[in-house]
Design an enzyme around this catalytic site. Structure first.
Site, PDB file in Angstrom:
ATOM      1  N   ASP A 106      23.459 -11.211   5.932  1.00  0.00           N
ATOM      2  CA  ASP A 106      23.863 -12.243   4.820  1.00  0.00           C
ATOM      3  C   ASP A 106      25.332 -11.975   4.438  1.00  0.00           C
ATOM      4  O   ASP A 106      25.986 -13.039   4.258  1.00  0.00           O
ATOM      5  CB  ASP A 106      23.050 -11.477   3.467  1.00  0.00           C
ATOM      6  N   MET A 162       7.759   4.456   6.195  1.00  0.00           N
ATOM      7  CA  MET A 162       8.049   3.270   5.835  1.00  0.00           C
ATOM      8  C   MET A 162       9.517   3.065   4.898  1.00  0.00           C
ATOM      9  O   MET A 162      10.034   2.173   4.943  1.00  0.00           O
ATOM     10  CB  MET A 162       6.910   2.711   4.719  1.00  0.00           C
ATOM     11  N   MET A 211       0.850  -1.449   0.072  1.00  0.00           N
ATOM     12  CA  MET A 211       0.193   0.096   0.165  1.00  0.00           C
ATOM     13  C   MET A 211       0.744   1.143  -0.006  1.00  0.00           C
ATOM     14  O   MET A 211       0.408   2.258   0.119  1.00  0.00           O
ATOM     15  CB  MET A 211      -0.974   0.237   1.306  1.00  0.00           C
ATOM     16  N   CYS A 212       1.944   1.313  -0.120  1.00  0.00           N
ATOM     17  CA  CYS A 212       2.904   2.203  -0.147  1.00  0.00           C
ATOM     18  C   CYS A 212       3.136   2.904  -1.442  1.00  0.00           C
ATOM     19  O   CYS A 212       2.950   2.290  -2.610  1.00  0.00           O
ATOM     20  CB  CYS A 212       4.434   2.009   0.280  1.00  0.00           C
ATOM     21  N   HIS A 213       3.072   4.220  -1.639  1.00  0.00           N
ATOM     22  CA  HIS A 213       3.173   4.673  -2.883  1.00  0.00           C
ATOM     23  C   HIS A 213       4.601   5.062  -3.111  1.00  0.00           C
ATOM     24  O   HIS A 213       5.537   5.238  -2.170  1.00  0.00           O
ATOM     25  CB  HIS A 213       2.774   6.503  -2.727  1.00  0.00           C
TER      26      HIS A 213
END
Length: 160
Positions: free
Chosen positions: A127, A112, A75-77
């Protein structure tokens, strides 16, 4: 469900319409940490990880993560970011600290993007060092602050 902006009139997920919002400067800072064995932290700081310069790669991963947040979070733009800065610190023992600062001039905030940047950097550290140590711990990852927007500024209470 009317209080939740990410739901439509049928109660289904939607991307919020931000077309009527004003352009303002928005910033956010998020932090994360990676807890590891002291020898792992020492190897990172001395350039002793066989995959290369851990902090340089994690820094680029964090920037890339911020830029691609809308690909990860449904839902992030997609936002035109005007700045991303990833910095590192440590406790000289067993904790590596990651701080991500993100800035834009836009219609929605960059919380976000900052959280994704900090997370991507932490995951990259894991990693690159997992051959040396598999039991590293990532987190907590949290929003430290944000500015701009109709909801105003936020600064996390450091005493909590």
């Amino acid at each position: 469900m009317e209080n939740f902006t990410h739901f439509n009139e049928q109660g289904r997920a939607r991307m919020v319409d931000i077309s009527g919002k004003d352009l303002t400067v928005r910033t956010a800072a998020a932090v994360s940490k990676v807890v590891m064995h002291p020898d792992t932290l020492k190897a990172i700081k001395q350039g002793g990880i066989s995959k290369g310069d851990v902090l340089a790669v994690a820094q680029i991963a964090g920037i890339q993560g911020a830029k691609r947040t809308s690909d990860w979070i449904p839902m992030c733009h997609p936002l035109p970011l005007t700045g991303v800065n990833i910095t590192f610190g440590d406790n000289e023992e067993d904790e590596l600290y990651i701080r991500a600062e993100v800035k834009t001039e836009g219609k929605t905030g960059v919380e976000m993007e900052a959280l994704t940047a900090a997370s991507a950097a932490a995951l990259t550290v894991y990693d690159m060092c997992k051959a040396l140590q598999k039991d590293m711990i990532i987190g907590p990852t949290l929003l430290e602050s944000k500015t701009g927007g109709k909801n105003g500024d936020f600064v996390r209470d450091q005493n909590k």
